[in-house]
Design a protein around this motif. Structure first.
Motif, PDB file in Angstrom:
ATOM      1  N   PRO A 183       0.825  -1.221   0.000  1.00  0.00           N
ATOM      2  CA  PRO A 183       0.000   0.000   0.000  1.00  0.00           C
ATOM      3  C   PRO A 183       0.860   1.273   0.000  1.00  0.00           C
ATOM      4  N   ALA A 184       0.286   2.377  -0.474  1.00  0.00           N
ATOM      5  CA  ALA A 184       0.997   3.651  -0.545  1.00  0.00           C
ATOM      6  C   ALA A 184       1.251   4.237   0.845  1.00  0.00           C
ATOM      7  N   ASP A 185       0.444   3.806   1.805  1.00  0.00           N
ATOM      8  CA  ASP A 185       0.661   4.236   3.187  1.00  0.00           C
ATOM      9  C   ASP A 185       0.562   2.999   4.061  1.00  0.00           C
ATOM     10  N   TYR A 186       1.652   2.569   4.667  1.00  0.00           N
ATOM     11  CA  TYR A 186       1.622   1.420   5.570  1.00  0.00           C
ATOM     12  C   TYR A 186       1.918   1.887   6.984  1.00  0.00           C
ATOM     13  N   LYS A 187       0.878   1.921   7.812  1.00  0.00           N
ATOM     14  CA  LYS A 187       0.994   2.347   9.211  1.00  0.00           C
ATOM     15  C   LYS A 187       1.727   3.673   9.323  1.00  0.00           C
ATOM     16  N   GLY A 188       1.398   4.589   8.413  1.00  0.00           N
ATOM     17  CA  GLY A 188       1.998   5.923   8.462  1.00  0.00           C
ATOM     18  C   GLY A 188       3.308   6.053   7.682  1.00  0.00           C
ATOM     19  N   ASN A 189       3.883   4.932   7.235  1.00  0.00           N
ATOM     20  CA  ASN A 189       5.097   4.975   6.411  1.00  0.00           C
ATOM     21  C   ASN A 189       4.683   5.118   4.955  1.00  0.00           C
TER      22      ASN A 189
END
Ligand code: 6GU
Length: 224
Positions: A183-189
């Motif tokens: 995903p483009a955003d993984y837990k804020g990363n």
């Protein structure tokens, strides 16, 4: 391309060629790999292929006769472009050696073992000596698998995306840029925004810049 590998331990070498990209290259007929058990060329009833070294000293040495018999048989069947001896005191493998070897038709790889081979094998038969780095392995088999992989993945048709070998780390004496997937955003990363921008000119520039940053930080020796 055809690669003939001469070894005292063929079983150690087979599995890397039975999966993934190397297997597919073989199945597609882009490369043939043939293993030759040096013991099959022993003239001794104990299938001995090594002996004590002249002058004394610890460690056995592979004898010239079985190697001569094996190489002579192969050479009677076709011409070979290179006879490569895998040895820790050879030239250290790099991308440019792999590129060069990927253009050859027929290659023999001879795996060293124990203290190595009788020097006369190297003087008389070997055309190139290759090491895979400054550390010692128990034998040349794993090095032959590494060298084969580095060569075979460069053969036209082996990789699905024809351009992907060209963008490899080292192909231009540069490390490859970082890559991301969903995903483009993984837990804020988050993935760098430019990569999801759709602006391919900007993406290409960003990749070049990251490759340069990575190379100067991690491998400044490549930029000299
Ligand atoms: Cl080609 N052979 C062995 N025995 N050890 C090595 C090597 C080769 N390359 C690095 N270490």
């Amino acid at each position: 391309m055809r690669i003939d590998i001469i070894t005292v331990l063929p079983e150690l070498l087979k599995s890397p060629f039975e999966a993934s990209i190397l297997k597919r290259a073989i199945d597609k007929g882009l490369v043939e790999i043939h293993f030759h058990n040096l013991r099959d060329y022993s003239s001794n009833r104990y299938k001995q292929v090594d002996d004590y070294q002249f002058g004394g000293g610890a460690g056995m040495v592979l004898m010239i006769e079985p190697i001569d018999k094996c190489i002579s048989k192969l050479r009677s069947q076709r011409d070979y472009d290179e006879i490569i001896y895998l040895t820790p005191d050879g030239t250290t493998l790099n991308q440019s050696i792999a590129n060069e070897l990927s253009l050859k038709q027929n290659i023999i790889m001879l795996c060293g073992h124990y203290k190595g081979v009788d020097q006369r094998v190297r003087d008389v038969f070997v055309t190139k000596e290759v090491s895979i780095g400054d550390y010692v392995l128990s034998g040349g088999e794993l090095a032959a698998a590494v060298l084969s992989d580095a060569i075979i993945r460069l053969l036209p048709g082996v990789l699905n995306d024809e351009t992907s070998a060209l963008t490899d780390t080292f192909q231009d004496d540069m490390l490859a840029p970082p890559v991301y997937t969903r995903p483009a955003d993984y837990k804020g990363n988050k993935v760098p925004e430019v990569l999801t921008s759709g602006n391919f000119g900007k993406i290409e520039k960003w990749r070049e810049q990251k490759a340069m940053e990575r190379t100067s930080k991690l491998r400044p020796d490549l930029l000299k």
